[in-house]
Design a protein around this motif. Structure first.
Motif, PDB file in Angstrom:
ATOM      1  N   LEU A  64    -109.756 -11.038  37.714  1.00  0.00           N
ATOM      2  CA  LEU A  64    -109.473  -9.834  37.978  1.00  0.00           C
ATOM      3  C   LEU A  64    -109.086  -9.181  36.948  1.00  0.00           C
ATOM      4  N   ARG A  65    -109.277  -7.744  36.799  1.00  0.00           N
ATOM      5  CA  ARG A  65    -108.469  -6.788  36.090  1.00  0.00           C
ATOM      6  C   ARG A  65    -107.953  -5.775  36.683  1.00  0.00           C
ATOM      7  N   LEU A  66    -106.488  -5.735  36.888  1.00  0.00           N
ATOM      8  CA  LEU A  66    -105.970  -4.422  37.329  1.00  0.00           C
ATOM      9  C   LEU A  66    -105.768  -3.354  36.547  1.00  0.00           C
ATOM     10  N   SER A  67    -105.684  -2.273  37.003  1.00  0.00           N
ATOM     11  CA  SER A  67    -105.579  -1.204  36.194  1.00  0.00           C
ATOM     12  C   SER A  67    -104.389  -0.278  36.958  1.00  0.00           C
ATOM     13  N   CYS A  68    -103.610   0.450  36.095  1.00  0.00           N
ATOM     14  CA  CYS A  68    -102.517   1.424  36.410  1.00  0.00           C
ATOM     15  C   CYS A  68    -102.519   2.738  35.705  1.00  0.00           C
ATOM     16  N   ALA A  69    -103.223   3.701  36.765  1.00  0.00           N
ATOM     17  CA  ALA A  69    -103.193   5.076  35.877  1.00  0.00           C
ATOM     18  C   ALA A  69    -101.859   5.746  36.035  1.00  0.00           C
ATOM     19  N   ALA A  70    -101.268   6.221  34.857  1.00  0.00           N
ATOM     20  CA  ALA A  70     -99.977   7.095  34.830  1.00  0.00           C
ATOM     21  C   ALA A  70    -100.315   8.448  34.633  1.00  0.00           C
ATOM     22  N   SER A  71     -99.196   9.260  35.195  1.00  0.00           N
ATOM     23  CA  SER A  71     -99.282  10.685  34.893  1.00  0.00           C
ATOM     24  C   SER A  71     -97.819  11.194  35.169  1.00  0.00           C
ATOM     25  N   GLY A  72     -97.626  12.101  34.555  1.00  0.00           N
ATOM     26  CA  GLY A  72     -96.095  13.129  34.684  1.00  0.00           C
ATOM     27  C   GLY A  72     -95.305  12.860  33.529  1.00  0.00           C
ATOM     28  N   ARG A  73     -95.488  11.907  32.824  1.00  0.00           N
ATOM     29  CA  ARG A  73     -94.518  11.942  31.424  1.00  0.00           C
ATOM     30  C   ARG A  73     -95.253  11.362  30.375  1.00  0.00           C
ATOM     31  N   SER A  74     -94.832  11.362  29.182  1.00  0.00           N
ATOM     32  CA  SER A  74     -95.206  10.882  27.884  1.00  0.00           C
ATOM     33  C   SER A  74     -95.599   9.446  28.085  1.00  0.00           C
ATOM     34  N   PHE A  75     -96.655   9.044  28.468  1.00  0.00           N
ATOM     35  CA  PHE A  75     -96.880   7.505  28.715  1.00  0.00           C
ATOM     36  C   PHE A  75     -96.674   6.653  27.549  1.00  0.00           C
ATOM     37  N   SER A  76     -97.065   6.903  26.449  1.00  0.00           N
ATOM     38  CA  SER A  76     -97.037   6.393  25.121  1.00  0.00           C
ATOM     39  C   SER A  76     -95.373   6.203  24.614  1.00  0.00           C
ATOM     40  N   MET A  77     -94.607   6.891  25.322  1.00  0.00           N
ATOM     41  CA  MET A  77     -93.188   6.490  24.752  1.00  0.00           C
ATOM     42  C   MET A  77     -92.464   5.767  25.714  1.00  0.00           C
ATOM     43  N   TYR A  78     -93.008   5.133  26.634  1.00  0.00           N
ATOM     44  CA  TYR A  78     -92.407   4.045  27.659  1.00  0.00           C
ATOM     45  C   TYR A  78     -92.936   2.684  27.777  1.00  0.00           C
ATOM     46  N   ALA A  79     -92.144   1.749  27.806  1.00  0.00           N
ATOM     47  CA  ALA A  79     -92.566   0.390  27.976  1.00  0.00           C
ATOM     48  C   ALA A  79     -93.129   0.367  29.416  1.00  0.00           C
ATOM     49  N   MET A  80     -93.963  -0.493  29.672  1.00  0.00           N
ATOM     50  CA  MET A  80     -94.781  -0.696  30.922  1.00  0.00           C
ATOM     51  C   MET A  80     -94.720  -2.193  31.370  1.00  0.00           C
ATOM     52  N   GLY A  81     -94.588  -2.405  32.629  1.00  0.00           N
ATOM     53  CA  GLY A  81     -94.619  -3.750  33.320  1.00  0.00           C
ATOM     54  C   GLY A  81     -95.277  -4.127  34.407  1.00  0.00           C
ATOM     55  N   TRP A  82     -95.567  -5.139  34.614  1.00  0.00           N
ATOM     56  CA  TRP A  82     -96.298  -5.695  35.896  1.00  0.00           C
ATOM     57  C   TRP A  82     -95.226  -6.573  36.584  1.00  0.00           C
ATOM     58  N   PHE A  83     -95.139  -6.256  37.783  1.00  0.00           N
ATOM     59  CA  PHE A  83     -94.370  -7.202  38.710  1.00  0.00           C
ATOM     60  C   PHE A  83     -95.224  -7.728  39.914  1.00  0.00           C
ATOM     61  N   ARG A  84     -94.859  -8.769  40.705  1.00  0.00           N
ATOM     62  CA  ARG A  84     -95.636  -9.044  41.825  1.00  0.00           C
ATOM     63  C   ARG A  84     -94.766  -9.681  42.973  1.00  0.00           C
ATOM     64  N   GLN A  85     -95.133  -9.440  43.973  1.00  0.00           N
ATOM     65  CA  GLN A  85     -94.287  -9.941  45.170  1.00  0.00           C
ATOM     66  C   GLN A  85     -94.976 -10.616  46.297  1.00  0.00           C
ATOM     67  N   ALA A  86     -94.755 -11.818  46.388  1.00  0.00           N
ATOM     68  CA  ALA A  86     -95.430 -12.656  47.372  1.00  0.00           C
ATOM     69  C   ALA A  86     -94.906 -12.616  48.730  1.00  0.00           C
ATOM     70  N   PRO A  87     -95.346 -12.881  49.887  1.00  0.00           N
ATOM     71  CA  PRO A  87     -94.789 -12.828  51.186  1.00  0.00           C
ATOM     72  C   PRO A  87     -93.405 -13.531  51.227  1.00  0.00           C
ATOM     73  N   GLY A  88     -92.449 -13.263  51.735  1.00  0.00           N
ATOM     74  CA  GLY A  88     -91.308 -14.046  51.863  1.00  0.00           C
ATOM     75  C   GLY A  88     -90.537 -14.240  50.635  1.00  0.00           C
ATOM     76  N   LYS A  89     -90.973 -13.800  49.489  1.00  0.00           N
ATOM     77  CA  LYS A  89     -90.193 -13.967  48.181  1.00  0.00           C
ATOM     78  C   LYS A  89     -89.969 -12.810  47.504  1.00  0.00           C
ATOM     79  N   GLU A  90     -88.951 -12.783  46.420  1.00  0.00           N
ATOM     80  CA  GLU A  90     -88.631 -11.447  45.903  1.00  0.00           C
ATOM     81  C   GLU A  90     -89.472 -11.310  44.861  1.00  0.00           C
ATOM     82  N   ARG A  91     -89.346 -10.043  44.461  1.00  0.00           N
ATOM     83  CA  ARG A  91     -90.265  -9.459  43.419  1.00  0.00           C
ATOM     84  C   ARG A  91     -90.110 -10.308  42.061  1.00  0.00           C
ATOM     85  N   GLU A  92     -90.825 -10.347  41.313  1.00  0.00           N
ATOM     86  CA  GLU A  92     -90.958 -11.129  40.116  1.00  0.00           C
ATOM     87  C   GLU A  92     -91.637 -10.661  38.942  1.00  0.00           C
TER      88      GLU A  92
END
Length: 130
Positions: free
Chosen positions: A18-46
């Motif tokens: 699969l390929r996930l996408s994230c569309a960003a708006s509202g501030r200078s995207f190129s000036m900020y690091a970005m991350g992906w996190f995930r959370q499974a049922p009953g578990k903490e976000r990782e």
């Protein structure tokens, strides 16, 4: 107002991609690091993956290293996560997030912490069947 909108989740069989996408708006995207996190049922976000604002460095959780690839398009203000060889344990809601620090350091420990991100998307569900 910063907005992050994920898409691309779905149901896939083990071994699929699969390929996930994230569309960003509202501030200078190129000036900020970005991350992906995930959370499974009953578990903490990782932490899953991060990419520095300069697009020079990428970091991955050990559980996804070699299977997932994070990338960004600073012209289109888009963040991506390519996920190959998916496993049932990858099932989770996946979130993209934006670093709270403009032109922040590329420190891997910092970018692996959810506390370093101030804006989050609504999440997209990824379900991997066995």
């Amino acid at each position: 107002q910063v907005q992050l909108v994920e898409s691309g989740g779905g149901l896939v069989q083990a071994g699929g991609s699969l390929r996930l996408s994230c569309a960003a708006s509202g501030r200078s995207f190129s000036m900020y690091a970005m991350g992906w996190f995930r959370q499974a049922p009953g578990k903490e976000r990782e932490f899953v993956a991060a990419i520095t604002w300069s697009d020079v460095n990428t970091y991955y959780a050990d559980s996804v290293k070699g299977r997932f690839t994070i990338s960004r398009d600073n012209i289109k203000n888009m963040l991506y996560l390519r996920m190959n060889s998916l496993k049932p344990e990858d099932t989770a809601v996946y979130y993209c997030a934006s670093d709270r620090t403009r032109l922040g350091s590329s420190d891997r420990t910092r970018l692996g912490s959810s506390y370093e991100y101030d804006y989050w998307g609504q999440g997209t569900q990824v379900t991997v069947s066995s």
